[in-house]
Design an enzyme around this catalytic site. Structure first.
Site, short mmCIF file in Angstrom:
data_model
loop_
_atom_site.label_atom_id
_atom_site.label_comp_id
_atom_site.label_asym_id
_atom_site.label_seq_id
_atom_site.Cartn_x
_atom_site.Cartn_y
_atom_site.Cartn_z
N SER A 118 0.84 -1.21 0.00
CA SER A 118 0.00 0.00 0.00
C SER A 118 0.87 1.25 0.00
O SER A 118 0.39 2.33 -0.34
CB SER A 118 -0.85 0.08 1.26
OG SER A 118 -1.41 -1.13 1.59
N HIS A 139 -2.02 -3.35 -6.59
CA HIS A 139 -2.60 -2.91 -5.31
C HIS A 139 -4.11 -3.15 -5.31
O HIS A 139 -4.87 -2.43 -5.95
CB HIS A 139 -2.28 -1.42 -5.09
CG HIS A 139 -2.77 -0.90 -3.78
ND1 HIS A 139 -3.52 0.24 -3.64
CD2 HIS A 139 -2.63 -1.39 -2.52
CE1 HIS A 139 -3.81 0.43 -2.36
NE2 HIS A 139 -3.28 -0.55 -1.67
N GLU A 151 -4.75 -1.19 -8.60
CA GLU A 151 -3.83 -0.20 -9.14
C GLU A 151 -2.55 -0.91 -9.55
O GLU A 151 -1.94 -1.61 -8.73
CB GLU A 151 -3.54 0.88 -8.10
CG GLU A 151 -4.78 1.72 -7.82
CD GLU A 151 -4.56 2.72 -6.68
OE1 GLU A 151 -4.77 3.90 -6.92
OE2 GLU A 151 -4.20 2.31 -5.56
N ASN A 190 -5.76 5.80 -2.65
CA ASN A 190 -5.54 6.15 -1.24
C ASN A 190 -5.27 7.64 -1.06
O ASN A 190 -5.57 8.20 -0.01
CB ASN A 190 -4.42 5.31 -0.62
CG ASN A 190 -4.96 3.94 -0.21
OD1 ASN A 190 -6.17 3.77 -0.07
ND2 ASN A 190 -4.07 2.98 -0.03
N1 LIG Z 1 -5.42 -4.72 4.82
C1 LIG Z 1 -5.72 -3.88 3.82
O1 LIG Z 1 -6.79 -3.25 3.81
C2 LIG Z 1 -4.78 -3.71 2.68
C3 LIG Z 1 -5.27 -3.11 1.49
C4 LIG Z 1 -4.41 -3.01 0.37
C5 LIG Z 1 -3.10 -3.47 0.47
N2 LIG Z 1 -2.64 -4.02 1.64
C6 LIG Z 1 -1.26 -4.53 1.65
O2 LIG Z 1 -1.30 -5.95 1.49
C7 LIG Z 1 -0.20 -6.55 2.19
C8 LIG Z 1 -0.75 -7.56 3.18
O3 LIG Z 1 -1.61 -6.90 4.09
P1 LIG Z 1 -2.66 -7.70 4.96
O4 LIG Z 1 -3.56 -6.66 5.56
O5 LIG Z 1 -3.23 -8.82 4.17
O6 LIG Z 1 -1.68 -8.28 6.10
P2 LIG Z 1 -1.99 -9.43 7.17
O7 LIG Z 1 -1.19 -9.07 8.36
O8 LIG Z 1 -3.46 -9.64 7.32
O9 LIG Z 1 -1.39 -10.74 6.49
C9 LIG Z 1 -0.02 -10.88 6.21
C10 LIG Z 1 0.27 -12.36 6.11
O10 LIG Z 1 1.61 -12.50 5.64
C11 LIG Z 1 2.21 -13.58 6.33
N3 LIG Z 1 3.65 -13.41 6.23
C12 LIG Z 1 4.45 -12.52 6.87
N4 LIG Z 1 5.73 -12.67 6.45
C13 LIG Z 1 5.72 -13.66 5.52
C14 LIG Z 1 6.72 -14.25 4.70
N5 LIG Z 1 7.98 -13.85 4.74
N6 LIG Z 1 6.36 -15.24 3.85
C15 LIG Z 1 5.07 -15.64 3.79
N7 LIG Z 1 4.06 -15.12 4.54
C16 LIG Z 1 4.40 -14.13 5.38
C17 LIG Z 1 1.66 -13.50 7.74
O11 LIG Z 1 1.76 -14.77 8.39
C18 LIG Z 1 0.19 -13.11 7.46
O12 LIG Z 1 -0.65 -14.24 7.31
C19 LIG Z 1 0.57 -5.41 2.82
O13 LIG Z 1 1.59 -5.04 1.95
C20 LIG Z 1 -0.48 -4.31 2.93
O14 LIG Z 1 0.08 -3.02 2.97
C21 LIG Z 1 -3.45 -4.18 2.73
#
Ligand SMILES: NC(=O)c1ccc[n+]([C@@H]2O[C@H](COP(=O)([O-])OP(=O)(O)OC[C@H]3O[C@@H](n4cnc5c(N)ncnc54)[C@H](O)[C@@H]3O)[C@@H](O)[C@H]2O)c1
Length: 310
Positions: A118, A139, A151, A190
């Site tokens: 993000s 994204h 995106e 965003n």
């Molecule tokens: N939550 C949102 O609304 C949102 C929206 C758009 C983008 N994002 C982006 O998406 C990405 C993930 O966010 P999320 O909210 O799903 O996070 P989250 O914390 O819900 O999930 C992350 C997952 O990654 C796993 N993980 C961590 N390190 C790892 C590794 N080295 N190898 C494999 N798995 C690993 C963790 O165990 C966890 O299950 C981030 O970059 C975030 O910025 C999030």
């Protein structure tokens, strides 16, 4: 795509993997945390069941989607033969870099590596990459299984082929990808959201209206229209001469805060983070949170169907 791997099975990863499985492309959802995978599988099953219950999906399609989905804690096996790896792990640059180093040693240089970041720029993400030309940002928006926007951001070295393949695969999984011409913090959506949220916080702080009214001013006002026409087309519909006056008259009165107002900081300091802790701008009981999430997903599913049919 013959096979796709989604890395990270949290909030975003499970929804992305679900979309890929729903278009019958074999997908492996990889995580270092077994519990996260178990939760992801159960969420995907219940998301698909909800689509069946809302008559947006047949029971057989649900079973077919599940058959295209595999969960794994073995990185090497997960990426074997994948043409696209979508990274959706925690938003920590050193973790993402560590993962990319492992990936680049496991997959051929033609494999596209996409990040769901993000906040990180392509320049930051590709620092130290052996093949920066195969990296791209995709994204997605939460819940990724229902919100159409993706995106797509290219880096200085990303090839046209990688961009075209990515855009075309995003369309294949039912998304509305937009391609950015510049690698800018917050991308497009965003930045737009942040501008609106800053003003909403300001209006609440100033006591202009209560929280429910401010939210309603968006959901039943401009937000109601935005599912159909965005702000730029809305400006055309209203008349650019009118919008010139709107911007010039209002811009000097709008919030220019570069920090959140005190009441938000106080809530955070007191441990009131919103639905995560049951107290935020509103108060929630835990069953209301669950009901609101189900309601949100049902709403988004039907909105998606309506938009597809127009
Ligand atoms: N939550 C949102 O609304 C949102 C929206 C758009 C983008 N994002 C982006 O998406 C990405 C993930 O966010 P999320 O909210 O799903 O996070 P989250 O914390 O819900 O999930 C992350 C997952 O990654 C796993 N993980 C961590 N390190 C790892 C590794 N080295 N190898 C494999 N798995 C690993 C963790 O165990 C966890 O299950 C981030 O970059 C975030 O910025 C999030």
């Amino acid at each position: 795509m013959k096979k796709v791997t989604v890395i990270g099975s949290g909030v975003m990863g499970h929804g992305i993997a679900q979309r890929v499985a729903q278009v019958k492309v074999p997908v492996v959802l990889f995580d270092i945390n077994e519990e996260s995978l178990v939760k992801a599988k159960s969420l995907i099953e219940s998301n698909l069941t909800m689509q069946v219950n809302e008559q947006l999906l047949g029971e057989q399609e649900k079973e077919e989607a599940l058959a295209f989905l595999n969960m794994s804690t073995d990185l090497e096996a997960s990426v074997q033969g994948s043409e696209l790896v979508i990274e959706a792990i925690s938003e920590k640059l050193e973790l993402k870099h560590g993962l990319y180093r492992s990936l680049e040693s496991l997959v051929p240089k033609e494999t596209v590596i996409a990040s769901n970041t993000s906040t990180f720029s392509m320049k930051e993400l590709t620092e130290g990459a052996a093949h920066p030309e195969r990296f791209v940002v995709t994204h997605f928006f939460n819940p990724a299984q229902f919100v159409p926007l993706v995106e797509v951001v290219k880096g200085a070295q990303t090839t046209e082929h990688v961009v075209n393949e990515t855009m075309s695969f995003m369309k294949q999984i039912g998304k509305s990808p937009i391609l950015l011409n510049k690698d800018i913090p917050g991308f497009v959506a965003n930045r737009l959201q942040a501008a609106l949220v800053r003003e909403a916080f300001y209006l609440l702080e100033e006591g202009v209206a209560d929280a429910r009214s401010i939210d309603l001013a968006v959901t039943d006002g401009p937000g109601f229209r935005w599912g159909f026409a965005g702000p730029l087309e809305t400006a055309d519909f209203g008349g650019l001469d009118i919008w010139k006056s709107v911007v010039e008259n209002l811009a000097p009165t709008l919030s220019e805060n570069t920090k959140v107002p005190d009441f938000i900081q106080t809530a955070i300091d007191e441990g009131n983070l919103g639905t995560k802790t049951t107290e935020g701008i509103y108060s929630y009981s835990s069953d209301i949170i669950q009901d609101r999430l189900v309601e949100r997903d049902q709403y988004l599913m039907h909105l998606g169907k309506l938009k597809q049919s127009t």
